[in-house]
Design an enzyme around this catalytic site. Structure first.
Site, PDB file in Angstrom:
ATOM      1  N   LYS A 155       0.837  -1.208   0.000  1.00 55.30           N
ATOM      2  CA  LYS A 155       0.000   0.000   0.000  1.00 55.30           C
ATOM      3  C   LYS A 155       0.871   1.257   0.000  1.00 55.30           C
ATOM      4  O   LYS A 155       0.524   2.244  -0.634  1.00 55.30           O
ATOM      5  CB  LYS A 155      -0.928   0.005   1.215  1.00 55.30           C
ATOM      6  CG  LYS A 155      -2.124  -0.924   1.077  1.00 55.30           C
ATOM      7  CD  LYS A 155      -3.141  -0.641   2.165  1.00 55.30           C
ATOM      8  CE  LYS A 155      -4.314  -1.596   2.098  1.00 55.30           C
ATOM      9  NZ  LYS A 155      -5.215  -1.451   3.242  1.00 55.30           N
ATOM     10  N   LYS A 170      -4.593  -9.866  -6.195  1.00 52.96           N
ATOM     11  CA  LYS A 170      -5.774 -10.322  -5.461  1.00 52.96           C
ATOM     12  C   LYS A 170      -6.926  -9.343  -5.702  1.00 52.96           C
ATOM     13  O   LYS A 170      -6.693  -8.150  -5.905  1.00 52.96           O
ATOM     14  CB  LYS A 170      -5.471 -10.458  -3.969  1.00 52.96           C
ATOM     15  CG  LYS A 170      -5.397  -9.148  -3.218  1.00 52.96           C
ATOM     16  CD  LYS A 170      -5.703  -9.314  -1.723  1.00 52.96           C
ATOM     17  CE  LYS A 170      -5.900  -7.933  -1.106  1.00 52.96           C
ATOM     18  NZ  LYS A 170      -6.477  -7.889   0.197  1.00 52.96           N
ATOM     19  N   LYS A 221     -10.843  -4.102  -2.992  1.00 55.68           N
ATOM     20  CA  LYS A 221     -11.609  -2.883  -3.179  1.00 55.68           C
ATOM     21  C   LYS A 221     -10.713  -1.757  -3.659  1.00 55.68           C
ATOM     22  O   LYS A 221     -11.101  -0.947  -4.480  1.00 55.68           O
ATOM     23  CB  LYS A 221     -12.239  -2.456  -1.851  1.00 55.68           C
ATOM     24  CG  LYS A 221     -13.214  -3.448  -1.284  1.00 55.68           C
ATOM     25  CD  LYS A 221     -13.813  -2.887   0.011  1.00 55.68           C
ATOM     26  CE  LYS A 221     -14.101  -3.965   1.011  1.00 55.68           C
ATOM     27  NZ  LYS A 221     -13.044  -4.081   2.033  1.00 55.68           N
TER      28      LYS A 221
HETATM   29  P1  ADP Z   1     -10.103  -5.431   0.599  1.00 50.40           P
HETATM   30  O1  ADP Z   1      -8.718  -5.995   0.405  1.00 50.40           O
HETATM   31  O2  ADP Z   1     -10.992  -5.727  -0.568  1.00 50.40           O
HETATM   32  O3  ADP Z   1     -10.112  -3.966   1.009  1.00 50.40           O
HETATM   33  P2  ADP Z   1     -10.564  -6.023   3.405  1.00 50.40           P
HETATM   34  O4  ADP Z   1      -9.132  -5.668   3.675  1.00 50.40           O
HETATM   35  O5  ADP Z   1     -11.632  -5.131   3.954  1.00 50.40           O
HETATM   36  O6  ADP Z   1     -10.753  -6.213   1.818  1.00 50.40           O
HETATM   37  O7  ADP Z   1     -10.796  -7.501   3.878  1.00 50.40           O
HETATM   38  C1  ADP Z   1     -12.030  -8.028   4.322  1.00 50.40           C
HETATM   39  C2  ADP Z   1     -11.931  -9.533   4.403  1.00 50.40           C
HETATM   40  O8  ADP Z   1     -11.960 -10.088   3.093  1.00 50.40           O
HETATM   41  C3  ADP Z   1     -10.619 -10.016   5.035  1.00 50.40           C
HETATM   42  O9  ADP Z   1     -10.889 -11.135   5.850  1.00 50.40           O
HETATM   43  C4  ADP Z   1      -9.791 -10.412   3.856  1.00 50.40           C
HETATM   44  O10 ADP Z   1      -8.856 -11.429   4.198  1.00 50.40           O
HETATM   45  C5  ADP Z   1     -10.840 -10.920   2.875  1.00 50.40           C
HETATM   46  N1  ADP Z   1     -10.398 -10.735   1.488  1.00 50.40           N
HETATM   47  C6  ADP Z   1     -10.136  -9.562   0.881  1.00 50.40           C
HETATM   48  N2  ADP Z   1      -9.782  -9.746  -0.399  1.00 50.40           N
HETATM   49  C7  ADP Z   1      -9.799 -11.092  -0.618  1.00 50.40           C
HETATM   50  C8  ADP Z   1      -9.530 -11.925  -1.752  1.00 50.40           C
HETATM   51  N3  ADP Z   1      -9.172 -11.412  -2.917  1.00 50.40           N
HETATM   52  N4  ADP Z   1      -9.658 -13.272  -1.604  1.00 50.40           N
HETATM   53  C9  ADP Z   1     -10.038 -13.798  -0.420  1.00 50.40           C
HETATM   54  N5  ADP Z   1     -10.311 -13.072   0.682  1.00 50.40           N
HETATM   55  C10 ADP Z   1     -10.194 -11.729   0.601  1.00 50.40           C
END
Ligand code: ADP
Length: 333
Positions: A112, A195, A198
């Site tokens: 990040k 991956k 968001k």
């Molecule tokens: P993002 O990375 O989309 O901002 P968050 O950090 O809010 O998502 O993560 C929310 C939950 O979703 C966490 O438990 C995270 O491990 C899971 N998560 C986020 N992206 C993925 C992905 N691409 N595959 C599987 N799990 C994910």
């Protein structure tokens, strides 16, 4: 006592199928089995640039999505992090026992930080706040995706370090939380590059209209070596195949693999079958979201009740923590 589970999600954009398959699906599956605490972590979302009005809307939208995905506020506590000030209070305490080097080594921080011109101390301390989120509820189990495993290891380290410093050797105060992973622990974005996240804009939203889902699926990256329609494919290296495994029954998945290897189907045929499978999961979620939206005051009621329930636990933990650390000479709230 029923073991407690805690997990959080950022309101930084729409709930996507990566979040759902990697984490939220598990929240729904285990919410009755544990004392469940689920949190929309808005203090985490402000570690990167954002607009206040957007954050407010997204926090609300996230609550709608989580309820639509199946979180039941009758059995689980759902709340917004900033409504429970004990999170930041405990995070400050944990900051004082966390070595800087450990934070600088976190992969997500490095990734990040690379994407930003100026990096805030909040972004570096993000995993400390996360440790506070979890340990405030003295949670034993944390259902997360694979990307969070390193952060969770840091939470375990914080628990160990705090216990070693402040708790009696024979009675550790904090338990070391364990991750709970789903079979689909890491969903890639439709670009096949990173991956699904968001913050990367490569997602499929859980509440996106069917036409938009298909519009994203159509050009999505498949097996990079399958260039012509007649080339046989390798399902194992195809992101679309992995999504089939998450959304379609085993029989369909096997059929997809056979058709791909024999070049019986083109990638578009394969995506059509995936789309049908996705719709079976997504249609009822969209319907529930529409019902929630049609009921005025419902979200406020859920979040207010959730914050009160969470705060009752958080206060208790913090009271003990401050007492054990000699932070009770003033008046405790
Ligand atoms: P993002 O990375 O989309 O901002 P968050 O950090 O809010 O998502 O993560 C929310 C939950 O979703 C966490 O438990 C995270 O491990 C899971 N998560 C986020 N992206 C993925 C992905 N691409 N595959 C599987 N799990 C994910």
């Amino acid at each position: 006592m029923t073991p407690r589970v805690f997990s959080g999600i950022q309101p930084s954009g729409d709930l996507h199928i990566g979040n759902y398959l990697g984490a939220v699906q598990n929240w729904v599956a285990i919410q009755r089995q544990y004392a469940s605490v689920f949190c929309i972590v808005d203090y985490h979302a402000i570690t990167v640039p954002y607009e206040p009005a957007d954050l407010r809307t997204r926090t609300r939208e996230m609550a709608i999505s989580l309820l639509a995905a199946g979180i039941d506020p009758e059995v689980a506590t759902l709340f917004v992090q900033s409504a429970v000030p004990e999170h930041t209070e405990l995070a400050w305490i944990f900051n004082t026992i966390t070595p800087l080097g450990e934070l600088e080594r976190q992969t997500q921080f490095k990734e990040k930080a690379q994407r930003q011109e100026s990096v805030s101390a909040g972004l570096l301390n993000y995993p400390v706040l996360q440790a506070a989120d979890i340990l405030l509820y003295r949670a034993e189990v944390v259902p997360v995706g694979e990307d969070q495993v390193q952060h969770l290891e840091l939470s375990r380290e914080v628990a160990r370090r705090w216990n070693a410093r402040f708790a009696p050797p024979d009675a550790p105060f904090f338990q070391e939380p364990q991750p709970l992973l789903t079979p689909t622990r890491r969903i890639m974005g439709l670009d096949g590059q990173a991956k699904m996240s968001k913050s990367l804009g490569n997602t499929v939203g859980l509440l996106e209209p069917p036409d938009d889902v298909w519009a994203k699926l159509r050009p999505a990256v498949t097996d990079p070596k399958r260039i012509r329609r007649t080339d046989p494919g390798t399902p194992e290296v195809c992101n679309i195949y992995h999504l089939h495994r998450a959304f379609n029954p085993e029989q369909t998945v096997e059929h997809v693999a056979v058709q791909c290897r024999a070049a019986g189907w083109g990638c578009l045929d394969c995506k059509r079958v995936l789309f049908e499978g996705m719709e079976r999961t997504l249609v009822p979620i969209r319907e529930r979201a529409a019902e929630i939206r049609a009921s005025p005051g419902r979200i406020e009621e859920v979040l207010r009740g959730g914050a009160a329930a969470a705060r009752a636990i958080a206060r208790e933990t913090l009271r003990s923590v401050k007492h054990m650390m000699g932070l009770d000479a003033g008046l405790l709230s």
